[in-house]
Design a protein around this motif. Structure first.
Motif, PDB file in Angstrom:
ATOM      1  N   ARG A  18      -2.959  11.495  -2.192  1.00 29.80           N
ATOM      2  CA  ARG A  18      -3.320  10.085  -2.103  1.00 29.80           C
ATOM      3  C   ARG A  18      -2.059   9.277  -1.868  1.00 29.80           C
ATOM      4  O   ARG A  18      -1.146   9.273  -2.700  1.00 29.80           O
ATOM      5  CB  ARG A  18      -4.011   9.612  -3.388  1.00 29.80           C
ATOM      6  N   LEU A  19      -2.013   8.615  -0.745  1.00 27.57           N
ATOM      7  CA  LEU A  19      -0.878   7.769  -0.402  1.00 27.57           C
ATOM      8  C   LEU A  19      -1.154   6.333  -0.823  1.00 27.57           C
ATOM      9  O   LEU A  19      -2.306   5.880  -0.794  1.00 27.57           O
ATOM     10  CB  LEU A  19      -0.597   7.817   1.093  1.00 27.57           C
ATOM     11  N   SER A  20      -0.087   5.640  -1.176  1.00 26.89           N
ATOM     12  CA  SER A  20      -0.187   4.222  -1.520  1.00 26.89           C
ATOM     13  C   SER A  20       0.799   3.433  -0.680  1.00 26.89           C
ATOM     14  O   SER A  20       1.864   3.937  -0.335  1.00 26.89           O
ATOM     15  CB  SER A  20       0.126   4.000  -3.000  1.00 26.89           C
ATOM     16  N   CYS A  21       0.435   2.212  -0.388  1.00 27.75           N
ATOM     17  CA  CYS A  21       1.307   1.311   0.361  1.00 27.75           C
ATOM     18  C   CYS A  21       1.291  -0.029  -0.337  1.00 27.75           C
ATOM     19  O   CYS A  21       0.259  -0.716  -0.339  1.00 27.75           O
ATOM     20  CB  CYS A  21       0.822   1.169   1.801  1.00 27.75           C
ATOM     21  N   ALA A  22       2.407  -0.394  -0.925  1.00 19.87           N
ATOM     22  CA  ALA A  22       2.498  -1.648  -1.666  1.00 19.87           C
ATOM     23  C   ALA A  22       3.243  -2.688  -0.842  1.00 19.87           C
ATOM     24  O   ALA A  22       4.309  -2.403  -0.299  1.00 19.87           O
ATOM     25  CB  ALA A  22       3.208  -1.411  -2.989  1.00 19.87           C
ATOM     26  N   ALA A  23       2.670  -3.871  -0.776  1.00 22.74           N
ATOM     27  CA  ALA A  23       3.289  -4.979  -0.052  1.00 22.74           C
ATOM     28  C   ALA A  23       3.990  -5.903  -1.040  1.00 22.74           C
ATOM     29  O   ALA A  23       3.449  -6.216  -2.098  1.00 22.74           O
ATOM     30  CB  ALA A  23       2.233  -5.752   0.723  1.00 22.74           C
ATOM     31  N   SER A  24       5.180  -6.313  -0.678  1.00 19.03           N
ATOM     32  CA  SER A  24       5.915  -7.233  -1.538  1.00 19.03           C
ATOM     33  C   SER A  24       6.732  -8.175  -0.679  1.00 19.03           C
ATOM     34  O   SER A  24       6.908  -7.961   0.515  1.00 19.03           O
ATOM     35  CB  SER A  24       6.832  -6.461  -2.489  1.00 19.03           C
ATOM     36  N   GLY A  25       7.198  -9.240  -1.284  1.00 23.71           N
ATOM     37  CA  GLY A  25       8.114 -10.137  -0.604  1.00 23.71           C
ATOM     38  C   GLY A  25       7.479 -11.357   0.005  1.00 23.71           C
ATOM     39  O   GLY A  25       8.156 -12.201   0.554  1.00 23.71           O
ATOM     40  N   ASN A  27       3.719 -14.048  -0.129  1.00 23.02           N
ATOM     41  CA  ASN A  27       2.374 -14.341  -0.614  1.00 23.02           C
ATOM     42  C   ASN A  27       1.345 -14.252   0.492  1.00 23.02           C
ATOM     43  O   ASN A  27       0.158 -14.414   0.274  1.00 23.02           O
ATOM     44  CB  ASN A  27       2.328 -15.747  -1.230  1.00 23.02           C
ATOM     45  N   LEU A  28       1.822 -13.967   1.704  1.00 21.55           N
ATOM     46  CA  LEU A  28       0.909 -13.895   2.828  1.00 21.55           C
ATOM     47  C   LEU A  28       0.109 -12.610   2.776  1.00 21.55           C
ATOM     48  O   LEU A  28       0.676 -11.527   2.684  1.00 21.55           O
ATOM     49  CB  LEU A  28       1.694 -13.955   4.140  1.00 21.55           C
ATOM     50  N   SER A  29      -1.190 -12.698   2.803  1.00 20.06           N
ATOM     51  CA  SER A  29      -2.029 -11.509   2.829  1.00 20.06           C
ATOM     52  C   SER A  29      -2.187 -11.030   4.271  1.00 20.06           C
ATOM     53  O   SER A  29      -2.377 -11.818   5.174  1.00 20.06           O
ATOM     54  CB  SER A  29      -3.396 -11.823   2.229  1.00 20.06           C
ATOM     55  N   ILE A  30      -2.102  -9.761   4.439  1.00 23.08           N
ATOM     56  CA  ILE A  30      -2.245  -9.162   5.760  1.00 23.08           C
ATOM     57  C   ILE A  30      -3.714  -8.819   5.987  1.00 23.08           C
ATOM     58  O   ILE A  30      -4.312  -8.102   5.193  1.00 23.08           O
ATOM     59  CB  ILE A  30      -1.363  -7.916   5.880  1.00 23.08           C
ATOM     60  N   ASP A  31      -4.283  -9.362   7.064  1.00 19.22           N
ATOM     61  CA  ASP A  31      -5.704  -9.174   7.298  1.00 19.22           C
ATOM     62  C   ASP A  31      -6.075  -7.735   7.649  1.00 19.22           C
ATOM     63  O   ASP A  31      -7.009  -7.168   7.103  1.00 19.22           O
ATOM     64  CB  ASP A  31      -6.189 -10.114   8.407  1.00 19.22           C
ATOM     65  N   TYR A  32      -5.341  -7.153   8.570  1.00 16.16           N
ATOM     66  CA  TYR A  32      -5.707  -5.814   9.029  1.00 16.16           C
ATOM     67  C   TYR A  32      -4.526  -4.874   8.820  1.00 16.16           C
ATOM     68  O   TYR A  32      -3.465  -5.073   9.385  1.00 16.16           O
ATOM     69  CB  TYR A  32      -6.132  -5.843  10.501  1.00 16.16           C
ATOM     70  N   MET A  33      -4.749  -3.882   7.984  1.00 20.87           N
ATOM     71  CA  MET A  33      -3.695  -2.924   7.646  1.00 20.87           C
ATOM     72  C   MET A  33      -4.015  -1.547   8.205  1.00 20.87           C
ATOM     73  O   MET A  33      -5.185  -1.172   8.342  1.00 20.87           O
ATOM     74  CB  MET A  33      -3.558  -2.820   6.131  1.00 20.87           C
ATOM     75  N   GLY A  34      -2.980  -0.809   8.478  1.00 19.06           N
ATOM     76  CA  GLY A  34      -3.188   0.521   9.004  1.00 19.06           C
ATOM     77  C   GLY A  34      -2.227   1.534   8.428  1.00 19.06           C
ATOM     78  O   GLY A  34      -1.135   1.193   7.968  1.00 19.06           O
ATOM     79  N   TRP A  35      -2.663   2.770   8.444  1.00 21.01           N
ATOM     80  CA  TRP A  35      -1.788   3.909   8.172  1.00 21.01           C
ATOM     81  C   TRP A  35      -1.459   4.572   9.508  1.00 21.01           C
ATOM     82  O   TRP A  35      -2.345   4.791  10.334  1.00 21.01           O
ATOM     83  CB  TRP A  35      -2.466   4.909   7.247  1.00 21.01           C
ATOM     84  N   TYR A  36      -0.200   4.874   9.680  1.00 15.84           N
ATOM     85  CA  TYR A  36       0.299   5.528  10.873  1.00 15.84           C
ATOM     86  C   TYR A  36       0.968   6.835  10.444  1.00 15.84           C
ATOM     87  O   TYR A  36       1.365   6.988   9.289  1.00 15.84           O
ATOM     88  CB  TYR A  36       1.352   4.666  11.567  1.00 15.84           C
ATOM     89  N   GLU A  87      -1.687  20.577  10.711  1.00 16.32           N
ATOM     90  CA  GLU A  87      -1.441  19.576  11.758  1.00 16.32           C
ATOM     91  C   GLU A  87      -1.384  18.149  11.220  1.00 16.32           C
ATOM     92  O   GLU A  87      -1.077  17.221  11.967  1.00 16.32           O
ATOM     93  CB  GLU A  87      -2.492  19.683  12.868  1.00 16.32           C
ATOM     94  N   ASP A  88      -1.680  17.967   9.942  1.00 13.14           N
ATOM     95  CA  ASP A  88      -1.521  16.650   9.316  1.00 13.14           C
ATOM     96  C   ASP A  88      -0.082  16.407   8.870  1.00 13.14           C
ATOM     97  O   ASP A  88       0.248  15.302   8.439  1.00 13.14           O
ATOM     98  CB  ASP A  88      -2.443  16.509   8.101  1.00 13.14           C
ATOM     99  N   THR A  89       0.748  17.433   8.970  1.00 13.84           N
ATOM    100  CA  THR A  89       2.142  17.297   8.583  1.00 13.84           C
ATOM    101  C   THR A  89       2.823  16.219   9.420  1.00 13.84           C
ATOM    102  O   THR A  89       2.802  16.270  10.647  1.00 13.84           O
ATOM    103  CB  THR A  89       2.875  18.631   8.752  1.00 13.84           C
ATOM    104  N   ALA A  90       3.396  15.231   8.740  1.00 12.99           N
ATOM    105  CA  ALA A  90       4.020  14.099   9.414  1.00 12.99           C
ATOM    106  C   ALA A  90       4.608  13.167   8.365  1.00 12.99           C
ATOM    107  O   ALA A  90       4.345  13.324   7.164  1.00 12.99           O
ATOM    108  CB  ALA A  90       2.993  13.339  10.259  1.00 12.99           C
ATOM    109  N   THR A  91       5.381  12.210   8.841  1.00 13.56           N
ATOM    110  CA  THR A  91       5.767  11.101   7.979  1.00 13.56           C
ATOM    111  C   THR A  91       4.743   9.997   8.160  1.00 13.56           C
ATOM    112  O   THR A  91       4.430   9.608   9.289  1.00 13.56           O
ATOM    113  CB  THR A  91       7.175  10.597   8.323  1.00 13.56           C
ATOM    114  N   TYR A  92       4.232   9.508   7.068  1.00 14.82           N
ATOM    115  CA  TYR A  92       3.173   8.505   7.079  1.00 14.82           C
ATOM    116  C   TYR A  92       3.754   7.137   6.719  1.00 14.82           C
ATOM    117  O   TYR A  92       4.537   7.007   5.778  1.00 14.82           O
ATOM    118  CB  TYR A  92       2.072   8.881   6.098  1.00 14.82           C
ATOM    119  N   PHE A  93       3.330   6.160   7.481  1.00 19.77           N
ATOM    120  CA  PHE A  93       3.800   4.794   7.321  1.00 19.77           C
ATOM    121  C   PHE A  93       2.593   3.854   7.208  1.00 19.77           C
ATOM    122  O   PHE A  93       1.514   4.160   7.695  1.00 19.77           O
ATOM    123  CB  PHE A  93       4.608   4.338   8.535  1.00 19.77           C
ATOM    124  N   CYS A  94       2.830   2.708   6.628  1.00 16.69           N
ATOM    125  CA  CYS A  94       1.818   1.673   6.658  1.00 16.69           C
ATOM    126  C   CYS A  94       2.396   0.444   7.341  1.00 16.69           C
ATOM    127  O   CYS A  94       3.602   0.213   7.334  1.00 16.69           O
ATOM    128  CB  CYS A  94       1.335   1.311   5.257  1.00 16.69           C
TER     129      CYS A  94
END
Length: 114
Positions: A18-25, A27-36, A87-94
């Protein structure tokens, strides 16, 4: 805005992470988020996306195995990855969808052994 992905690791084929992506810095909320993800020697690709309202879409190869979700209060996006394959081996980003250059973080490495 800073987006920090975490939760990667080494797992055997068929396992889960389970990956997590925390946003900081901001107060602007991001409408559309993605995992890459980006595998060695390959171009980055979008794995999954989620709107602020919870609508989701997935890259074909992960449909039925990955689940993206978000907690708007915590400003965190998650990626539950089940039945992992080598084949899922990769570096994952948000990042936002479409991505914002300045929002790229270091990513988290997922390695799936066969």
């Amino acid at each position: 805005v800073q987006l920090q992905a975490s939760g990667g690791g080494l797992v055997q084929a068929g396992g889960s992470l389970r990956l997590s992506c925390a946003a900081s810095g901001s107060n602007l909320s991001i409408d559309y988020m993605g995992w890459y993800r980006q595998a060695p020697g390959k171009q980055p690709e979008v794995v999954a996306g989620i709107s602020r309202g919870g609508s989701t879409n997935y890259e074909e190869s992960v449909k039925g195995r990955f689940l993206i979700s978000r907690d708007n209060v915590k400003k965190t996006v998650y990626l539950q990855m089940n039945n992992l394959k080598p084949e899922d081996t990769a570096t994952y980003f948000c990042n936002q969808l479409p991505p914002i250059k300045d929002y790229w973080g270091k990513g988290t490495l997922v390695t799936v052994s066969s």
